[in-house]
Design a protein around this motif. Structure first.
Motif, PDB file in Angstrom:
ATOM      1  N   TYR A 182      -6.336 -12.230  -9.818  1.00  0.00           N
ATOM      2  CA  TYR A 182      -5.724 -11.537  -8.687  1.00  0.00           C
ATOM      3  C   TYR A 182      -6.772 -11.367  -7.588  1.00  0.00           C
ATOM      4  O   TYR A 182      -7.895 -10.942  -7.863  1.00  0.00           O
ATOM      5  N   VAL A 183      -6.388 -11.714  -6.377  1.00  0.00           N
ATOM      6  CA  VAL A 183      -7.332 -11.680  -5.261  1.00  0.00           C
ATOM      7  C   VAL A 183      -7.204 -10.350  -4.528  1.00  0.00           C
ATOM      8  O   VAL A 183      -6.101  -9.958  -4.131  1.00  0.00           O
ATOM      9  N   LEU A 184      -8.325  -9.668  -4.355  1.00  0.00           N
ATOM     10  CA  LEU A 184      -8.342  -8.398  -3.634  1.00  0.00           C
ATOM     11  C   LEU A 184      -8.742  -8.617  -2.184  1.00  0.00           C
ATOM     12  O   LEU A 184      -9.667  -9.381  -1.892  1.00  0.00           O
TER      13      LEU A 184
ATOM     14  N   GLY B 218      -2.860 -11.961  -3.389  1.00  0.00           N
ATOM     15  CA  GLY B 218      -2.661 -13.342  -3.814  1.00  0.00           C
ATOM     16  C   GLY B 218      -3.158 -13.560  -5.225  1.00  0.00           C
ATOM     17  O   GLY B 218      -3.679 -12.645  -5.861  1.00  0.00           O
ATOM     18  N   GLU B 219      -2.936 -14.775  -5.692  1.00  0.00           N
ATOM     19  CA  GLU B 219      -3.396 -15.137  -7.031  1.00  0.00           C
ATOM     20  C   GLU B 219      -4.070 -16.488  -6.971  1.00  0.00           C
ATOM     21  O   GLU B 219      -3.710 -17.340  -6.161  1.00  0.00           O
ATOM     22  N   LEU B 220      -5.049 -16.680  -7.827  1.00  0.00           N
ATOM     23  CA  LEU B 220      -5.665 -17.985  -7.995  1.00  0.00           C
ATOM     24  C   LEU B 220      -5.346 -18.456  -9.406  1.00  0.00           C
ATOM     25  O   LEU B 220      -5.497 -17.703 -10.369  1.00  0.00           O
ATOM     26  N   LYS B 221      -4.953 -19.710  -9.515  1.00  0.00           N
ATOM     27  CA  LYS B 221      -4.661 -20.273 -10.824  1.00  0.00           C
ATOM     28  C   LYS B 221      -5.919 -20.991 -11.296  1.00  0.00           C
ATOM     29  O   LYS B 221      -6.439 -21.851 -10.591  1.00  0.00           O
TER      30      LYS B 221
ATOM     31  N   THR C 139      -2.458  -4.871 -17.536  1.00  0.00           N
ATOM     32  CA  THR C 139      -3.860  -4.949 -17.953  1.00  0.00           C
ATOM     33  C   THR C 139      -3.947  -5.465 -19.388  1.00  0.00           C
ATOM     34  O   THR C 139      -3.004  -5.273 -20.150  1.00  0.00           O
ATOM     35  N   PRO C 140      -5.073  -6.085 -19.747  1.00  0.00           N
ATOM     36  CA  PRO C 140      -6.198  -6.411 -18.892  1.00  0.00           C
ATOM     37  C   PRO C 140      -5.881  -7.593 -17.978  1.00  0.00           C
ATOM     38  O   PRO C 140      -5.097  -8.471 -18.339  1.00  0.00           O
ATOM     39  N   CYS C 141      -6.503  -7.575 -16.806  1.00  0.00           N
ATOM     40  CA  CYS C 141      -6.403  -8.729 -15.916  1.00  0.00           C
ATOM     41  C   CYS C 141      -7.716  -8.831 -15.133  1.00  0.00           C
ATOM     42  O   CYS C 141      -8.571  -7.951 -15.221  1.00  0.00           O
ATOM     43  N   ILE C 142      -7.838  -9.894 -14.386  1.00  0.00           N
ATOM     44  CA  ILE C 142      -9.107 -10.127 -13.704  1.00  0.00           C
ATOM     45  C   ILE C 142      -8.881 -10.079 -12.196  1.00  0.00           C
ATOM     46  O   ILE C 142      -7.885 -10.584 -11.683  1.00  0.00           O
ATOM     47  N   LEU C 143      -9.819  -9.418 -11.505  1.00  0.00           N
ATOM     48  CA  LEU C 143      -9.732  -9.237 -10.055  1.00  0.00           C
ATOM     49  C   LEU C 143     -10.883  -9.984  -9.382  1.00  0.00           C
ATOM     50  O   LEU C 143     -12.024  -9.902  -9.839  1.00  0.00           O
ATOM     51  N   VAL C 144     -10.569 -10.647  -8.298  1.00  0.00           N
ATOM     52  CA  VAL C 144     -11.588 -11.373  -7.540  1.00  0.00           C
ATOM     53  C   VAL C 144     -11.645 -10.796  -6.133  1.00  0.00           C
ATOM     54  O   VAL C 144     -10.612 -10.683  -5.467  1.00  0.00           O
ATOM     55  N   ASP C 145     -12.838 -10.417  -5.717  1.00  0.00           N
ATOM     56  CA  ASP C 145     -13.028  -9.906  -4.355  1.00  0.00           C
ATOM     57  C   ASP C 145     -13.357 -11.101  -3.453  1.00  0.00           C
ATOM     58  O   ASP C 145     -14.467 -11.622  -3.460  1.00  0.00           O
ATOM     59  N   GLU C 146     -12.352 -11.510  -2.698  1.00  0.00           N
ATOM     60  CA  GLU C 146     -12.454 -12.770  -1.960  1.00  0.00           C
ATOM     61  C   GLU C 146     -13.611 -12.767  -0.950  1.00  0.00           C
ATOM     62  O   GLU C 146     -14.324 -13.769  -0.803  1.00  0.00           O
TER      63      GLU C 146
ATOM     64  N   MET D 168       4.848 -17.684  -7.309  1.00  0.00           N
ATOM     65  CA  MET D 168       3.679 -16.800  -7.316  1.00  0.00           C
ATOM     66  C   MET D 168       4.091 -15.367  -6.959  1.00  0.00           C
ATOM     67  O   MET D 168       4.713 -15.120  -5.950  1.00  0.00           O
ATOM     68  N   VAL D 169       3.768 -14.451  -7.846  1.00  0.00           N
ATOM     69  CA  VAL D 169       4.124 -13.053  -7.630  1.00  0.00           C
ATOM     70  C   VAL D 169       3.003 -12.355  -6.863  1.00  0.00           C
ATOM     71  O   VAL D 169       1.836 -12.461  -7.221  1.00  0.00           O
ATOM     72  N   HIS D 170       3.368 -11.656  -5.809  1.00  0.00           N
ATOM     73  CA  HIS D 170       2.357 -10.897  -5.071  1.00  0.00           C
ATOM     74  C   HIS D 170       2.549  -9.418  -5.355  1.00  0.00           C
ATOM     75  O   HIS D 170       3.665  -8.914  -5.388  1.00  0.00           O
ATOM     76  N   HIS D 171       1.463  -8.755  -5.597  1.00  0.00           N
ATOM     77  CA  HIS D 171       1.511  -7.328  -5.869  1.00  0.00           C
ATOM     78  C   HIS D 171       0.813  -6.604  -4.737  1.00  0.00           C
ATOM     79  O   HIS D 171      -0.217  -7.039  -4.253  1.00  0.00           O
ATOM     80  N   ASP D 172       1.390  -5.484  -4.354  1.00  0.00           N
ATOM     81  CA  ASP D 172       0.764  -4.732  -3.274  1.00  0.00           C
ATOM     82  C   ASP D 172      -0.417  -3.918  -3.749  1.00  0.00           C
ATOM     83  O   ASP D 172      -1.385  -3.731  -3.046  1.00  0.00           O
ATOM     84  N   LYS D 173      -0.325  -3.438  -4.946  1.00  0.00           N
ATOM     85  CA  LYS D 173      -1.288  -2.440  -5.399  1.00  0.00           C
ATOM     86  C   LYS D 173      -1.860  -2.823  -6.754  1.00  0.00           C
ATOM     87  O   LYS D 173      -1.141  -3.323  -7.633  1.00  0.00           O
ATOM     88  N   ILE D 174      -3.101  -2.509  -6.915  1.00  0.00           N
ATOM     89  CA  ILE D 174      -3.733  -2.737  -8.208  1.00  0.00           C
ATOM     90  C   ILE D 174      -2.989  -1.985  -9.302  1.00  0.00           C
ATOM     91  O   ILE D 174      -2.850  -2.461 -10.420  1.00  0.00           O
ATOM     92  N   LYS D 175      -2.488  -0.810  -8.969  1.00  0.00           N
ATOM     93  CA  LYS D 175      -1.901   0.025 -10.028  1.00  0.00           C
ATOM     94  C   LYS D 175      -0.663  -0.601 -10.689  1.00  0.00           C
ATOM     95  O   LYS D 175      -0.266  -0.199 -11.774  1.00  0.00           O
ATOM     96  N   ASP D 176      -0.077  -1.593 -10.013  1.00  0.00           N
ATOM     97  CA  ASP D 176       1.097  -2.239 -10.600  1.00  0.00           C
ATOM     98  C   ASP D 176       0.766  -3.417 -11.516  1.00  0.00           C
ATOM     99  O   ASP D 176       1.662  -4.009 -12.111  1.00  0.00           O
ATOM    100  N   LEU D 177      -0.494  -3.755 -11.613  1.00  0.00           N
ATOM    101  CA  LEU D 177      -0.850  -4.930 -12.419  1.00  0.00           C
ATOM    102  C   LEU D 177      -0.848  -4.589 -13.909  1.00  0.00           C
ATOM    103  O   LEU D 177      -1.242  -3.501 -14.314  1.00  0.00           O
TER     104      LEU D 177
END
Lengths: 392, 392
Positions: B371-373, B381-384, B12-19, B1-10
Motif C-alpha cells: 500500500y502506497v502512502l 494506491g497499491e503496488l503489485k 493487517t498485517p500488510c506492508i506500507l510504502v512511503d512513496e 485495484m482497491v483504493h483505501h482512504d485511511k490506514i485504519k481500514d486496511l
C-alpha cells in the motif's frame, strides 16, 4: 495440474512432500490420541493444504481443525465446518470472522482479555442481534508466556463467568480452554519435554477442573505443541485434558529431529535445490535455496555446541553437510564434521540435492505448491497450499 | 485495484510504502553515482515491483537492472530490456535463461566456474548454433566468500581468456566483472564500512585493471551492497570501478539504520499490524505480525549488547518498543529501555501500529501488494510485487 515423472525435471527451489510419511505421521498422532482417550483437533498452519488436512482427521467422528489466520480459515471452509482460529481475536477482524462463522457450523474464536469479549458483544449487538452467537475458547498461559490468561488469576475466572453467567452469556457458547506449550521448542532433551508435557497438562487440566468445580462448563481442555504431543503422559485424561492440538507433526523437520521428537525417516518434507557453484578451495558450495525457500529460522540454536550453529538445514543422505548461511536466494553448504573434505564429485554444479529445513511450517509457507513423492521418489502429483499475505 | 482512504481500514498485517521516501532514496543513489562518475545498475530483489524499478533508473540513459531469480527476470521483462541475473547460472536454468535473453536486448548471466561456461556452450551448440550469443559477467570474490572466483588465482584469468579468446569466445559477449560485499552487513561502525568499500573497490577494480593490462576487455567493473554504496570513496573511478549495484537502499530498514547507513526518516517501508492482546502483568503485548510478515531475520545480532537481541523490528514513534520474538503469525512487543512500563493506554487491543522490520528485502517478499502512502499518511494506491516460489 502438471505432473512430472522425475524429480530431476523440477525447477528449483521447490518443495517435496513424501505422502507415505505424512499419512503415517497423521495416523500415528490419531492413534496416540485414541490410546490416551482424548480427542485431536489438528492445526493446519504447517501445510495449509486441503488434502493433508483430511489425512489429519481421517476416520475421526469429529473433524475439527485449527488455523492461524482468518484467510486460512476461509480457505479451509471448503473442507471443514468446524474451525478454530487460534489467535486472540482483534476488533478489526470480527466482521470477517462473523462471516466465516455463519458460513460453516462454527468458527471458534480465541479470547484472553475482557476487551475481546466486549468487542464481540458490541459487534453482535450492532449488526445481528437475532443471529448466530459466538463460539469461543479461553486461551490459558501454561508457562509459555506468549498469549493466554494467567490461570492463577481471579480475573481469568471472571472472564469465564462473564460469558457463561452474566448479561453477555446469551452471546456466547463457551467451548472451554486451550493452551500452547511453545516453550517446548526450547527444551534440550526428550526428558525435559516429557516434564513440560506433564506441566502443561497439569496447569491447563487443573484450571479446567477448577472451572467445573466452580460450576462452569468446560467441554474442551485442549493442550499441545508437537514436541509435547510426542511425549504425552499416560494419565493425560486423569489430569483433566480432553484433547490435543499438534500441527507440525505432519511434516516434522530438523528442529523436531534435534529435539528428539522424530527420526529422519519421519520427516515428510524437503526442499529440492540445485548446486549453483562450488568452491573446493574453501570446502564450500552454494545452492539455489536461501531465505525465501528455507526461511531464516535458525532452528534450535540453544542446542549449541552439540548442534552446529548457525545452521539452516541438512542434506538428505549427507548429515554432516549443512546449510551454514542463507541469503535471499542462496544457501551456503559446509561440512560440519571437523571440516572434512566435501566429496565434490557428488556435488558438481547442476546436481540436485534435498534439504531438510529447520522449521517446516515456515519453509512450507514459502511455496504455493508442493510436489508429492511416491514410494519410488517419483513425483506423482501436486498439492496446492494456501499462501499467506498474497492476493491477486 | 482497491483504493483505501485511511490506514485504519486496511487488513493487517500488510506492508506500507512511503512513496516520497522511496523516490528520494532512488534519486539520492543516482546522484551519488553521477557525482562519482560511475554508472548505477540497481537491484530489483528488495521490492520486486515495476514502479519502484522505474524510480531506480529515472533519467538514466542506460536503464539496466539486476534480479535474483529467473522468475523475477521474466517479470521485469515487461519494463526492462537489459537485465542481469546475478546468481551463478546452473545448467537446469539455462533453457529458461535463453528464452528470456531472446525476448529482450540482453539477459546477462553470472559465471565463476568453468562448468558454467561449458554448460552454456553446450546449450548453444545443441539448440541454437546460429542464434544469439550469451552475455556474461564474471563474479569476483571481494572477500565476502559466498559466490565469486578468487581474483588472486590464475584460474580466474583463464576463465576470462576462455570466453574472450579461445574456441568458446564466439559464444560469449564478456560484460566484465561483478562483486558483492555482503560482509558489509557484519561491520560494526560506518568507519568499518567505509574501509570495506575501499577494499571492495580496490580488489575488484584492480582485477579489472589487470584484465585490461593483459589485453582482455572489461567494459564493466561493478561493485556494491547498500552499506558499501552509502560509504563510497571519492576516488572510486580511479580505483577502476565503473558502476555500483545497490538494492536495499530503496527501502532501507532497521539493519541499515543500526549500521549507520540511513536515518529512520530514510526508511521507506513499514509493516502495519494490530495489537491482538495485552499483558500488563508481563509488560508485553502481542501483534498480528510474525515470521510470515516480518520474516525471521534476526538482523544485526553482532551489534549486541548495544542493540537489544533478539529483536525483529521497532515500533514507529516508539523506538524503545521492539519485537522481541516472532512466531508464525504473532510478534511479541516488549520495552527494551530498562523494561520501562509500556503506556498500555496507547496500545489497547485493536490499535494499529507500524513496525520497521530488520530486513526489508525479506519482509517485502512476504507480501504480494504494497500500500502506497502519500505525504498525509493516507493510502493512495497499491503496488503489485512479484512473489517468489508461487504459481497459480
Amino acid at each position: 495440474m502438471v505432473h512430472h515423472d522425475k524429480i530431476k525435471d523440477l525447477n528449483t527451489p521447490c518443495i517435496l512432500v513424501d505422502e507415505k510419511v505424512v499419512k503415517n505421521n497423521c495416523k500415528s498422532m490419531i492413534d496416540r490420541a485414541n490410546q490416551l482417550g482424548v480427542d485431536i483437533r489438528p492445526h493446519m498452519k504447517t501445510h495449509k493444504t486441503i488434502e493433508i488436512g483430511k489425512y489429519q482427521v481421517e476416520g475421526l467422528k469429529n473433524q475439527r481443525v485449527i488455523v492461524s489466520t482468518l484467510s486460512e480459515a476461509k480457505f479451509f471452509t471448503k473442507a471443514f465446518k468446524d474451525i478454530l482460529y487460534a489467535i486472540p481475536i482483534s476488533p478489526n477482524k470480527i466482521s470477517q470472522a462473523y462471516e466465516i462463522h455463519c458460513e460453516i457450523d462454527r468458527l471458534h474464536l480465541m479470547i484472553d482479555h475482557i476487551d475481546h469479549i466486549t468487542s464481540l458483544v458490541n459487534h453482535i449487538k450492532q449488526t445481528n442481534i437475532n443471529g448466530k452467537i459466538w463460539s469461543v475458547f479461553l486461551k490459558i498461559d501454561c508457562g509459555y508466556h506468549r498469549a493466554g490468561a494467567n490461570p492463577e488469576s481471579e480475573e481469568t475466572i471472571r472472564l469465564v463467568d462473564l460469558i457463561t453467567h452474566g448479561e453477555y452469556s446469551k452471546y456466547f457458547e463457551f467451548q472451554g480452554i486451550y493452551s500452547h506449550s511453545g516453550h517446548s521448542y526450547k527444551c534440550t532433551t526428550p526428558q525435559e519435554i516429557k516434564k513440560l508435557a506433564i506441566q502443561e497438562a497439569t496447569v491447563t487440566g487443573s484450571f479446567g477442573k477448577k472451572l467445573l468445580a466452580c460450576g462452569y462448563p468446560c467441554p474442551n481442555v485442549s493442550i499441545g505443541s508437537t514436541p509435547v504431543c510426542c511425549h504425552l503422559p499416560d494419565n493425560l485424561k486423569d489430569l483433566g485434558v480432553t484433547e490435543i492440538h499438534p500441527g507440525n507433526y505432519v511434516f516434522y523437520d530438523l528442529m523436531q529431529m534435534e529435539l528428539g521428537n522424530c527420526s529422519v525417516d519421519d520427516v515428510g518434507v524437503s526442499v529440492l535445490t540445485t548446486v549453483i557453484s562450488v568452491y573446493p578451495d574453501r570446502n564450500e558450495f552454494l545452492v539455489d535455496a536461501g531465505s525465501l525457500a528455507l526461511s531464516s529460522d535458525p532452528g534450535c540454536t540453544h542446542l549449541a555446541p552439540n548442534r552446529p550453529t548457525p545452521n539452516f538445514g541438512i542434506i538428505v543422505g549427507h548429515p554432516n553437510l549443512r546449510v551454514l548461511a542463507v541469503t535471499q536466494e542462496i544457501g551456503k553448504i559446509v561440512s560440519t564434521c571437523d571440516n572434512s573434505p566435501i566429496p565434490f564429485d557428488h556435488f558438481k554444479i547442476g546436481t540436485k540435492i534435498r534439504l531438510i529445513p529447520n522449521h517446516s511450517c515456515l519453509t512450507a509457507a514459502m511455496f504455493s505448491h508442493f510436489y508429492v513423492l511416491d514410494s519410488h521418489d517419483d513425483v506423482n502429483g501436486e498439492l496446492k497450499s494456501f499462501v499467506p499475505n498474497k492476493h491477486w
